[in-house]
Design an enzyme around this catalytic site. Sequence first.
Site: not given
Ligand code: NDP
Ligand code: HSE
Length: 438
Positions: A43, A136, A190, A205, A304
Site C-alpha cells: 500500500a 546494526i 527523516e 532510539k 539508508g
Molecule cells: P519515506 O518517506 O521514504 O517512505 C514512506 C512511504 O510511505 C512513502 O512512499 C509515502 O508515500 C508512504 N505513505 C505515506 N502515507 C501513507 C499511507 N497512509 N498509506 C500508505 N503509504 C503511505 O520514509 P522512509 O522509508 O525513509 O522511512 C520509513 C520509516 O522507517 C520511518 O518510520 C523512518 O523513521 C524509519 N527509518 C528510516 C530509515 C532511513 O534510512 N530512511 C532508517 C531507519 C528507520 P508518499 O511519498 O506519497 O507520501
Molecule cells: N534519520 C535517521 C538517521 C534514519 O539519520 O539516522 C535512521 O533511523
Amino acid sequence: MKPIQVGLLGIGTVGSGTFNVLTRNQEEIRRRAGRGIEITMVADLNVERAREIVGDRARVVADAREIIANPEIDIVIELIGGYGIARALVLEAINAGKHVVTANKALLAVHGTEIFAAASAKGVMVAFEAAVAGGIPIIKALREGLTANQVQWVAGIINGTTNFILSEMRDKGLDFDVVLKEAQRLGYAEADPTFDIEGVDAAHKATLMSALAFGIPVQFDKAHVEGITKLAAADIRYAEQLGYRIKLLGIAKRRDDVGGIELRVHPTLVPAKRLIANVEGAMNAVMVQGDAVGTTLYYGKGAGSEPTASAVIADLVDITRLHTADPDHRVPHLAFQADELRDTPVLSIDQVRTAFYLRLRVADQKGVLSSITSILAASDISIDAVLQRESNEGEHQTDVIILTHETQEGAMRAALAQMQALPTVLAPIVSLRKEELA
Ligand code: NDP
Ligand code: HSE
C-alpha cells in the site's frame, strides 16, 4: 509449506529496499526461515511509483486498510513513519491478529507502551530491529545476546544524519545547510529533518534502548534532548586540540547510587582514541557495557534503503520462525517479561553526572582566570585541564577552555550562572558534556 504472506505499508526509501532485498535473496532467506516469505500486497499513496518498484510481483493498493482486512496476510510491515496514521494502522493490524514489523522509532518511543500491550493481549509480535541504528542488530544484542548481564550503560551514535553532518563539517569545512541537503538527498534524514538535527530521532532510539537495557517502560517524554544546531565550528576545533571529537551521543546509564536511570542525547566530547570517536559519515555505532561481558561495540550503517531493509527482513525471518510458537515462549518485546518492567525513575538532567568542556570568551586581563577557577572551586568542581588561546594582535579578548572532572549537572549550572555574571566574561559560555566511555 505455503510462503508466509506479508503486506507492506509504505514503499519509500526503506520499503523499496525491503522489497528489493527480499526478492533478490528470496531463496537464501527461505532456507534460513524454514519457509518462503513473500510480500504479496503493497500500500502506498503513490500507487504508480509503487507499481514501478514491484511490477507484477505484488498487488498494489492505495488504501493500507485493504491489507489489514485481508485474512491471507500474516505479517504487516509499517514503513510509513510518524505518529499519526502509522499508530492507527499498527493498532488496527494488531487487533486484526497480524504480526507487525516496523522501523518507526518515533511511534514506539512515544506510543510503545500502548502498542506492546495491545500486541501481548492479541498474542502477536511487534518487531522493531530497524528502529534503532538501521542495519546494526543492536535490538537483538540487547534483547538476547547480552541477556546474562546487568547493563551498566549504553552510549551510541544513533543518528546517521547528524554524524554525517559533523563529519563533513569537520573534514571538508562545508556549511551545515549544504551537508544537511546532501543527507536528505541520500535518504538518511527523516521526513522532518529537525527530528535529526535537534536530537529527537536519537532520543527516540535511546528511549527504546533504555527500555531494553534496564527493563523500564519506554518514556520518551523523560529524555533530555539537545541537538547539534548550536554547535560552533570553534568548539569542534578546540576539542580536537585537546584530544577529543564531538559526537551526538544517545546515552542511557544505570545509576545505582541514586536508584535511577540517566536518559539523554547531546553533543558529547569523546576521547579521539576511542573507536567510537572515529565513526564517520552516516555510520552508527553503539557501545554497551555489561557487568559480565565488559564493553562491547556494534558498528554499521545506521540509515539508508538496504541497510535498514536488512534489519526489517531479519524481523520477518524471526517472526516466520516463531509464528507457530506458544506466545509465552517468545522473546519479550522489551527483553524483560512484560509484568517484570520496573518503575525505576528516569533522572532529571540536574541529577546527571558528567565531566564538562567549557569555553569562555573573556577580557584578556589579569585575574580573569582566577575569578573563574575560584567559582568552580567553591562549587566543588575540579578542573582537569585549561587551555587559553593566545589573543591576536590588537585583540583584547580571548577564549579560555576548561575541562572539568565529573560533577553533578545541577552544580555546574549554578556555577555557570555565577561565571556568566562576571563582567570579564563577554559572551554566553559554551558548555558541552564529556564522556570517557571507558
Ligand atoms: P519515506 O518517506 O521514504 O517512505 C514512506 C512511504 O510511505 C512513502 O512512499 C509515502 O508515500 C508512504 N505513505 C505515506 N502515507 C501513507 C499511507 N497512509 N498509506 C500508505 N503509504 C503511505 O520514509 P522512509 O522509508 O525513509 O522511512 C520509513 C520509516 O522507517 C520511518 O518510520 C523512518 O523513521 C524509519 N527509518 C528510516 C530509515 C532511513 O534510512 N530512511 C532508517 C531507519 C528507520 P508518499 O511519498 O506519497 O507520501
Ligand atoms: N534519520 C535517521 C538517521 C534514519 O539519520 O539516522 C535512521 O533511523
